[in-house]
Design a protein around this motif. Structure first.
Motif, PDB file in Angstrom:
ATOM      1  N   THR A  12       0.850  -1.191   0.000  1.00  0.00           N
ATOM      2  CA  THR A  12       0.000   0.000   0.000  1.00  0.00           C
ATOM      3  C   THR A  12       0.883   1.237   0.000  1.00  0.00           C
ATOM      4  O   THR A  12       2.108   1.159   0.154  1.00  0.00           O
ATOM      5  N   MET A  13       0.248   2.377  -0.157  1.00  0.00           N
ATOM      6  CA  MET A  13       0.966   3.653  -0.183  1.00  0.00           C
ATOM      7  C   MET A  13       0.048   4.738   0.342  1.00  0.00           C
ATOM      8  O   MET A  13      -1.180   4.580   0.385  1.00  0.00           O
ATOM      9  N   ARG A  14       0.653   5.850   0.727  1.00  0.00           N
ATOM     10  CA  ARG A  14      -0.127   7.027   1.082  1.00  0.00           C
ATOM     11  C   ARG A  14      -0.412   7.825  -0.182  1.00  0.00           C
ATOM     12  O   ARG A  14       0.441   7.929  -1.074  1.00  0.00           O
ATOM     13  N   ALA A  15      -1.604   8.399  -0.253  1.00  0.00           N
ATOM     14  CA  ALA A  15      -1.992   9.195  -1.413  1.00  0.00           C
ATOM     15  C   ALA A  15      -2.963  10.279  -0.963  1.00  0.00           C
ATOM     16  O   ALA A  15      -3.615  10.159   0.084  1.00  0.00           O
ATOM     17  N   ILE A  16      -3.045  11.336  -1.766  1.00  0.00           N
ATOM     18  CA  ILE A  16      -4.019  12.406  -1.523  1.00  0.00           C
ATOM     19  C   ILE A  16      -5.225  12.143  -2.406  1.00  0.00           C
ATOM     20  O   ILE A  16      -5.140  12.191  -3.634  1.00  0.00           O
ATOM     21  N   SER A  17      -6.347  11.853  -1.764  1.00  0.00           N
ATOM     22  CA  SER A  17      -7.551  11.508  -2.502  1.00  0.00           C
ATOM     23  C   SER A  17      -8.703  12.399  -2.054  1.00  0.00           C
ATOM     24  O   SER A  17      -8.584  13.165  -1.091  1.00  0.00           O
ATOM     25  N   GLY A  23     -13.729  22.430  -2.189  1.00  0.00           N
ATOM     26  CA  GLY A  23     -12.552  23.219  -1.871  1.00  0.00           C
ATOM     27  C   GLY A  23     -11.407  22.352  -1.390  1.00  0.00           C
ATOM     28  O   GLY A  23     -11.515  21.108  -1.325  1.00  0.00           O
ATOM     29  N   PRO A  24     -10.287  22.966  -1.005  1.00  0.00           N
ATOM     30  CA  PRO A  24      -9.124  22.213  -0.556  1.00  0.00           C
ATOM     31  C   PRO A  24      -9.416  21.257   0.595  1.00  0.00           C
ATOM     32  O   PRO A  24      -8.741  20.227   0.745  1.00  0.00           O
ATOM     33  N   GLU A  25     -10.443  21.579   1.383  1.00  0.00           N
ATOM     34  CA  GLU A  25     -10.738  20.755   2.561  1.00  0.00           C
ATOM     35  C   GLU A  25     -11.210  19.341   2.200  1.00  0.00           C
ATOM     36  O   GLU A  25     -11.221  18.453   3.071  1.00  0.00           O
ATOM     37  N   VAL A  26     -11.579  19.096   0.939  1.00  0.00           N
ATOM     38  CA  VAL A  26     -12.039  17.748   0.556  1.00  0.00           C
ATOM     39  C   VAL A  26     -10.868  16.784   0.376  1.00  0.00           C
ATOM     40  O   VAL A  26     -11.081  15.567   0.295  1.00  0.00           O
ATOM     41  N   LEU A  27      -9.650  17.297   0.308  1.00  0.00           N
ATOM     42  CA  LEU A  27      -8.476  16.442   0.108  1.00  0.00           C
ATOM     43  C   LEU A  27      -8.116  15.722   1.391  1.00  0.00           C
ATOM     44  O   LEU A  27      -8.047  16.333   2.464  1.00  0.00           O
ATOM     45  N   GLN A  28      -7.848  14.421   1.271  1.00  0.00           N
ATOM     46  CA  GLN A  28      -7.546  13.608   2.440  1.00  0.00           C
ATOM     47  C   GLN A  28      -6.315  12.751   2.174  1.00  0.00           C
ATOM     48  O   GLN A  28      -6.115  12.260   1.052  1.00  0.00           O
ATOM     49  N   LEU A  29      -5.505  12.563   3.196  1.00  0.00           N
ATOM     50  CA  LEU A  29      -4.386  11.629   3.120  1.00  0.00           C
ATOM     51  C   LEU A  29      -4.919  10.247   3.455  1.00  0.00           C
ATOM     52  O   LEU A  29      -5.409  10.013   4.563  1.00  0.00           O
ATOM     53  N   VAL A  30      -4.851   9.336   2.486  1.00  0.00           N
ATOM     54  CA  VAL A  30      -5.429   8.008   2.653  1.00  0.00           C
ATOM     55  C   VAL A  30      -4.390   6.949   2.302  1.00  0.00           C
ATOM     56  O   VAL A  30      -3.332   7.246   1.755  1.00  0.00           O
ATOM     57  N   GLU A  31      -4.702   5.713   2.622  1.00  0.00           N
ATOM     58  CA  GLU A  31      -3.870   4.585   2.224  1.00  0.00           C
ATOM     59  C   GLU A  31      -4.577   3.843   1.094  1.00  0.00           C
ATOM     60  O   GLU A  31      -5.767   3.535   1.186  1.00  0.00           O
TER      61      GLU A  31
END
Length: 322
Positions: A12-17, A23-31
């Protein structure tokens, strides 16, 4: 990141999804699952990935990508982790940079990205990874507009709109590398920067109507769209060319261009090994350098998008995935 204990390779990896548009607030750091390279593809361990206006536009409106979830990002610089069947250009361990195929190849705002081998070029040793992450999409856009499409040559007069922006400031340098005389539009506060990167005639679009002040141009690079397209036609000499990187012509553009005896071209940037190799060569020779407006960790993607949304960035913003 999850590790496969049988071979110690991350699965797995970390990604911005994002799950919704906004707006910018919808971006999340996910695996997410780490991608696997298919035939003719390479898997790159991302070290730096630039942001471009198309990223915040897709985040907010979906555009070509439609509805989320998706991972944004087309710029990528990093290390080849694995290669797919048939790849001969690169091997694991090679340092590369490039642009994932636009628009549907997005996904570089993550720890790993996969794309066609021929979307990449070797990163010159003299080019640091932040520069390499900043250059691909914007530099390729400028190269394909000015070189492939307009065939700019020594002595040409080139007008670059938003000349301090991501594409604009690289287009200035590419035009100068080919011996062109460059006119650039930007607010007065950015004129010293424009002169530093090679602009011969800065024009303050806030106080001057460029369509009246500029004449006998061979090539216009439109990075703004809208009425800039129509107004720019008046700056061209007969037979001159307007290249817009906003590939949606404003109403009446084709008819007005025909009336004035000038030409238009609407460009959508393409992944391009030859173009990336040319960009690498210019950078190695010291003729092309991205202005870094800011760097952010991968987890700071929302903050970076917030800065980009402001619309006043001179140069490029870069995410660091290390």
């Amino acid at each position: 990141m999850t590790i496969d204990t049988t071979n110690q390779a991350p699965t797995t990896m970390r990604a911005i999804s994002q799950d919704v548009l906004g707006g910018p607030e919808v971006l999340q750091l996910v695996e997410r699952p780490r991608p696997v390279p298919g035939p003719s593809q390479v898997l790159v361990r991302v070290r730096a990935a630039g942001l471009n206006p198309t990223d915040w536009k897709h985040r907010a409106a979906g555009l070509f990508l439609g509805q989320p979830p998706f991972v944004l990002g087309w710029d990528v610089a990093g290390t080849v982790e694995a290669v797919g069947l048939g790849v001969t250009l690169f091997a694991p361990g090679d340092e590369v940079f490039g642009m994932l195929p636009y628009p549907h190849g997005a996904g570089s705002h993550a720890e790993y990205a996969v794309g066609p081998a021929r979307a990449f070029a070797r990163r010159p040793a003299s080019l640091d990874v932040v520069q390499a992450g900043a250059l691909p999409l914007a530099a390729l856009t400028a190269w394909q507009a000015l070189v492939d499409t307009a065939q700019v040559r020594a002595g040409d007069r080139v007008l670059v709109h938003a000349a301090a922006g991501g594409v604009g400031h690289l287009a200035v340098q590419i035009a100068k590398s080919r011996g062109a005389h460059v006119i650039g539009t930007a607010g007065a506060a950015k004129h010293d920067f424009l002169r530093r990167i090679g602009v011969d005639e800065p024009v303050d679009y806030r106080t001057v109507d460029f369509a009246e002040a500029v004449r006998d141009v061979d090539v216009v690079l439109d990075t703004v769209g809208g009425d800039y397209q129509l107004r720019s036609l008046r700056t061209l000499r007969r037979g001159g060319l307007l290249v817009s990187i906003l590939p949606f012509p404003v109403e009446g553009l084709v008819e007005e261009a025909a009336r004035l005896g000038v030409r238009t071209a609407m460009l959508l940037v393409e992944a391009d090994h030859a173009g990336m190799t040319a960009v690498a060569d210019l950078a190695e020779r010291g003729l092309l350098r991205a202005e870094i407006a800011g760097t952010f960790p991968l987890a700071g993607a929302a903050e970076a998008h917030g800065v980009g949304d402001g619309g006043r960035v001179a140069g490029k913003l870069v995410l660091l995935a290390d």
